[in-house]
Write a protein that holds these residues in place. Structure first.
Motif, PDB file in Angstrom:
ATOM      1  N   ILE A  54      83.548 117.992 -47.692  1.00  0.00           N
ATOM      2  CA  ILE A  54      82.442 118.955 -47.671  1.00  0.00           C
ATOM      3  C   ILE A  54      82.967 120.373 -47.866  1.00  0.00           C
ATOM      4  O   ILE A  54      82.406 121.170 -48.622  1.00  0.00           O
ATOM      5  CB  ILE A  54      81.653 118.820 -46.351  1.00  0.00           C
ATOM      6  CG1 ILE A  54      80.884 117.503 -46.353  1.00  0.00           C
ATOM      7  CG2 ILE A  54      80.696 119.980 -46.163  1.00  0.00           C
ATOM      8  CD1 ILE A  54      80.148 117.235 -45.086  1.00  0.00           C
ATOM      9  N   PHE A  58      82.131 122.986 -50.932  1.00  0.00           N
ATOM     10  CA  PHE A  58      81.646 124.346 -50.685  1.00  0.00           C
ATOM     11  C   PHE A  58      82.465 125.352 -51.488  1.00  0.00           C
ATOM     12  O   PHE A  58      81.921 126.238 -52.145  1.00  0.00           O
ATOM     13  CB  PHE A  58      81.744 124.656 -49.189  1.00  0.00           C
ATOM     14  CG  PHE A  58      81.291 126.040 -48.823  1.00  0.00           C
ATOM     15  CD1 PHE A  58      79.942 126.370 -48.852  1.00  0.00           C
ATOM     16  CD2 PHE A  58      82.201 127.008 -48.445  1.00  0.00           C
ATOM     17  CE1 PHE A  58      79.529 127.648 -48.515  1.00  0.00           C
ATOM     18  CE2 PHE A  58      81.795 128.280 -48.107  1.00  0.00           C
ATOM     19  CZ  PHE A  58      80.448 128.593 -48.140  1.00  0.00           C
ATOM     20  N   ALA A  75      76.924 126.839 -54.210  1.00  0.00           N
ATOM     21  CA  ALA A  75      77.584 126.405 -52.980  1.00  0.00           C
ATOM     22  C   ALA A  75      76.632 125.550 -52.148  1.00  0.00           C
ATOM     23  O   ALA A  75      77.008 124.475 -51.667  1.00  0.00           O
ATOM     24  CB  ALA A  75      78.052 127.617 -52.189  1.00  0.00           C
ATOM     25  N   ALA A  76      75.393 126.004 -51.990  1.00  0.00           N
ATOM     26  CA  ALA A  76      74.420 125.254 -51.190  1.00  0.00           C
ATOM     27  C   ALA A  76      74.159 123.890 -51.795  1.00  0.00           C
ATOM     28  O   ALA A  76      74.185 122.861 -51.097  1.00  0.00           O
ATOM     29  CB  ALA A  76      73.118 126.050 -51.085  1.00  0.00           C
ATOM     30  N   VAL A  79      77.281 121.568 -51.391  1.00  0.00           N
ATOM     31  CA  VAL A  79      77.482 121.103 -50.013  1.00  0.00           C
ATOM     32  C   VAL A  79      76.480 120.003 -49.686  1.00  0.00           C
ATOM     33  O   VAL A  79      76.830 118.969 -49.114  1.00  0.00           O
ATOM     34  CB  VAL A  79      77.353 122.279 -49.019  1.00  0.00           C
ATOM     35  CG1 VAL A  79      77.205 121.781 -47.611  1.00  0.00           C
ATOM     36  CG2 VAL A  79      78.551 123.167 -49.122  1.00  0.00           C
ATOM     37  N   LEU A  80      75.237 120.186 -50.091  1.00  0.00           N
ATOM     38  CA  LEU A  80      74.225 119.165 -49.806  1.00  0.00           C
ATOM     39  C   LEU A  80      74.547 117.873 -50.544  1.00  0.00           C
ATOM     40  O   LEU A  80      74.456 116.777 -49.970  1.00  0.00           O
ATOM     41  CB  LEU A  80      72.836 119.676 -50.199  1.00  0.00           C
ATOM     42  CG  LEU A  80      71.717 118.757 -49.745  1.00  0.00           C
ATOM     43  CD1 LEU A  80      71.527 118.861 -48.250  1.00  0.00           C
ATOM     44  CD2 LEU A  80      70.425 119.066 -50.451  1.00  0.00           C
ATOM     45  N   TYR A  83      77.372 116.173 -48.762  1.00  0.00           N
ATOM     46  CA  TYR A  83      76.969 115.596 -47.482  1.00  0.00           C
ATOM     47  C   TYR A  83      76.140 114.331 -47.699  1.00  0.00           C
ATOM     48  O   TYR A  83      76.253 113.359 -46.946  1.00  0.00           O
ATOM     49  CB  TYR A  83      76.177 116.616 -46.674  1.00  0.00           C
ATOM     50  CG  TYR A  83      75.808 116.120 -45.304  1.00  0.00           C
ATOM     51  CD1 TYR A  83      76.778 116.015 -44.311  1.00  0.00           C
ATOM     52  CD2 TYR A  83      74.508 115.734 -44.999  1.00  0.00           C
ATOM     53  CE1 TYR A  83      76.460 115.540 -43.055  1.00  0.00           C
ATOM     54  CE2 TYR A  83      74.178 115.261 -43.744  1.00  0.00           C
ATOM     55  CZ  TYR A  83      75.162 115.166 -42.781  1.00  0.00           C
ATOM     56  OH  TYR A  83      74.853 114.690 -41.543  1.00  0.00           O
TER      57      TYR A  83
ATOM     58  N   LEU B  16      79.477 120.975 -39.530  1.00  0.00           N
ATOM     59  CA  LEU B  16      80.173 121.692 -40.606  1.00  0.00           C
ATOM     60  C   LEU B  16      79.250 121.861 -41.801  1.00  0.00           C
ATOM     61  O   LEU B  16      79.168 122.934 -42.400  1.00  0.00           O
ATOM     62  CB  LEU B  16      81.426 120.925 -41.025  1.00  0.00           C
ATOM     63  CG  LEU B  16      82.220 121.590 -42.152  1.00  0.00           C
ATOM     64  CD1 LEU B  16      82.972 122.799 -41.629  1.00  0.00           C
ATOM     65  CD2 LEU B  16      83.180 120.628 -42.806  1.00  0.00           C
ATOM     66  N   PHE B  17      78.539 120.766 -42.128  1.00  0.00           N
ATOM     67  CA  PHE B  17      77.581 120.832 -43.240  1.00  0.00           C
ATOM     68  C   PHE B  17      76.546 121.914 -42.993  1.00  0.00           C
ATOM     69  O   PHE B  17      76.253 122.741 -43.863  1.00  0.00           O
ATOM     70  CB  PHE B  17      76.908 119.468 -43.408  1.00  0.00           C
ATOM     71  CG  PHE B  17      75.611 119.526 -44.156  1.00  0.00           C
ATOM     72  CD1 PHE B  17      75.588 119.769 -45.509  1.00  0.00           C
ATOM     73  CD2 PHE B  17      74.407 119.346 -43.487  1.00  0.00           C
ATOM     74  CE1 PHE B  17      74.402 119.840 -46.194  1.00  0.00           C
ATOM     75  CE2 PHE B  17      73.215 119.422 -44.161  1.00  0.00           C
ATOM     76  CZ  PHE B  17      73.204 119.674 -45.522  1.00  0.00           C
ATOM     77  N   LEU B  20      78.105 125.459 -43.363  1.00  0.00           N
ATOM     78  CA  LEU B  20      78.375 125.869 -44.742  1.00  0.00           C
ATOM     79  C   LEU B  20      77.084 126.044 -45.515  1.00  0.00           C
ATOM     80  O   LEU B  20      76.940 126.961 -46.322  1.00  0.00           O
ATOM     81  CB  LEU B  20      79.266 124.835 -45.432  1.00  0.00           C
ATOM     82  CG  LEU B  20      80.672 124.710 -44.878  1.00  0.00           C
ATOM     83  CD1 LEU B  20      81.451 123.647 -45.609  1.00  0.00           C
ATOM     84  CD2 LEU B  20      81.397 126.022 -44.958  1.00  0.00           C
ATOM     85  N   PHE B  21      76.109 125.155 -45.257  1.00  0.00           N
ATOM     86  CA  PHE B  21      74.836 125.234 -45.984  1.00  0.00           C
ATOM     87  C   PHE B  21      74.104 126.532 -45.632  1.00  0.00           C
ATOM     88  O   PHE B  21      73.579 127.214 -46.506  1.00  0.00           O
ATOM     89  CB  PHE B  21      73.972 124.021 -45.624  1.00  0.00           C
ATOM     90  CG  PHE B  21      72.798 123.839 -46.540  1.00  0.00           C
ATOM     91  CD1 PHE B  21      72.980 123.421 -47.844  1.00  0.00           C
ATOM     92  CD2 PHE B  21      71.511 124.084 -46.098  1.00  0.00           C
ATOM     93  CE1 PHE B  21      71.914 123.253 -48.702  1.00  0.00           C
ATOM     94  CE2 PHE B  21      70.419 123.921 -46.941  1.00  0.00           C
ATOM     95  CZ  PHE B  21      70.642 123.509 -48.248  1.00  0.00           C
ATOM     96  N   ALA B  24      75.768 129.433 -47.322  1.00  0.00           N
ATOM     97  CA  ALA B  24      75.380 129.516 -48.733  1.00  0.00           C
ATOM     98  C   ALA B  24      73.970 130.077 -48.863  1.00  0.00           C
ATOM     99  O   ALA B  24      73.691 130.885 -49.744  1.00  0.00           O
ATOM    100  CB  ALA B  24      75.479 128.140 -49.384  1.00  0.00           C
TER     101      ALA B  24
END
Lengths: 168, 272
Positions: A54, A58, A75-76, A79-80, A83, B16-17, B20-21, B24
């Motif tokens: 993850i 990012f 980045a968002a 990351v999603l 995940y 952590l997700f 970071l989300f 962002a």
């Protein structure tokens, strides 16, 4: 082990450069661009430290954002996607995933396509909703997502086929 | 206490997700509000350097079209110079004896962008060339944008094709002014809003729109575009004009950065 890490570092750098310098200037029909940098997320080994994965996703997204001045949308989305990847692995590959022995070069083409399509779709929906950032323009969001999705999926499938042949 | 630690260890991936989300998302929201994209911008040593070296190669591909644009501009300026009745006294051309209002710096766009909602360009001039925030950027055919962030050698520009950009513009033949905005539909068409209803008699398709000079960023009379069509807004008090830009924003390379020498004095006066 070292060669595995170096492959991923090289892939990271090559994908970022290819995305920023080539794929962002395609502008098919004026605005449709593919985002094949998510190949890094797609092809990351299944047996991994999930937190590290993850974090890498990012950093990948943030690097793209840095080049494109787009805030944090890549980045968002990355990351999603990172995940949510185990869910898509399970639904596309089914029982093989349970034993954690997937090699992306050897799996069936159909299940690989569904896996790529699902992950690309979720990545692009988040990406374009954050880029446009307005509920009233939902048609535009869906339209951009659809066109870019088709483009990205096509490129990802092609790239994986080309580079898996080379290795064998 | 132990339960809290256990909870964190059990859900460390999710936490952590989430971290970071939301980080962002924070960057994204910052980038959507004017002048607040603090950390993530391409005006830095790494990305600027890469774009600059790539641009030194890719610049060759549109050399011909860029040369044509520059020759057109030269032609226009020459005809202005030789057809004007003003005698240029060569004894006054020394810039140290004359105080000029605006300082122009030529620059190249090394990263162009026009298909996003918030387009940001990158120039190859920065603090080393005395470029600061809020300087105007124009090309030979019209306005390009406003400088947003500068590093030592690079500067980012908020393009006019940016939903947060708001530039004061007016009709060329009268002084009715409005705000130039962009609805992100097409990179050729911008919207001039808040033109008062009383100006209706002066509006006709094909009229020229220029900058108003009401802000201290752009001088008065920089070209913007021509009126394509116009209609009353919902409240029927103001006109919204669709303006077709003179600039082809998809093909710009050579631009000029404008510094208003008197700007510190003007802002000082306004803040008092």
């Amino acid at each position: 082990m070292n060669s595995v890490i170096s492959i991923h570092v090289v892939r990271f750098i090559v994908l970022v450069f290819a995305q920023v310098l080539i794929f962002n200037h395609i502008n098919f029909l004026g605005y449709v661009n593919p985002y094949p940098y998510i190949l890094f997320i797609l092809l990351f080994p299944v047996k991994n430290n999930r937190m590290l994965f993850i974090l890498f996703s990012f950093i990948l997204g943030l690097t793209i954002d840095l080049f494109l001045d787009s805030g944090g949308i890549h980045a968002a989305a990355s990351v999603l996607a990172a995940y949510a990847r185990p869910i898509f692995l399970k639904s596309s590959f089914g029982t093989i995933y349970e034993y954690q022995t997937i090699k992306f070069n050897t799996v069936e083409f159909g299940s690989k396509l569904t896996y790529i399509a699902f992950l690309t779709a979720i990545h692009h929906i988040v990406l374009f909703s954050l880029e446009i950032f307005s509920v009233s323009k939902i048609i535009l969001i869906l339209q951009k997502t659809l066109f870019s999705c088709i483009f990205t999926i096509l490129l990802c499938v092609l790239l994986t086929i080309i580079f898996s042949r080379n290795k064998t | 206490m132990q339960q809290i630690i256990n909870f964190i260890i059990r859900n460390k991936t999710f936490l952590l997700f989430l971290l970071l989300f939301s980080l962002a998302l924070l960057f994204t929201i910052q980038s959507h509000s004017y002048h607040r994209s603090k950390f993530i911008n391409s005006a830095n040593f790494l990305t600027g350097g890469i774009y600059n070296s790539i641009n030194s190669i890719s610049g060759y591909f549109n050399l011909k079209s860029q040369n044509t644009i520059l020759v057109e501009e030269n032609n226009r300026l020459k005809s202005l110079l030789h057809n004007s009745n003003i005698q240029v006294d060569s004894s006054f051309t020394d810039s140290t004896t004359f105080s000029s209002l605006y300082r122009f710096t030529p620059a190249n766009i090394i990263k162009n962008s026009y298909n996003l909602n918030n387009n940001i360009l990158l120039l190859n001039k920065g603090k080393n060339d005395k470029i600061e925030e809020d300087f105007g950027v124009i090309s030979s055919k019209g306005i390009i944008g406003i400088i947003n962030k500068t590093s030592l050698n690079y500067a980012t520009v908020i393009s006019v094709l940016n939903t947060t950009s708001q530039i004061s513009a007016k009709l060329k033949k009268t002084n009715h002014f409005g705000t130039l905005t962009w609805n992100s539909a097409s990179p050729e068409i911008m919207q001039l809003i808040d033109i008062p209803k009383i100006a209706e008699a002066n509006l006709s398709v094909g009229d020229t729109i220029v900058t108003s000079g009401r802000s201290s960023i752009f001088p008065k009379g920089i070209l913007v575009g021509i009126i394509q069509d116009f209609e009353l807004d919902d409240a029927e008090n103001y006109f919204t004009l669709n303006v077709k830009l003179f600039n082809d924003m998809t093909n710009v390379e050579h631009v000029y950065i404008i510094e208003n020498i008197d700007k510190p004095e003007i802002t000082n006066l306004l803040n008092e």
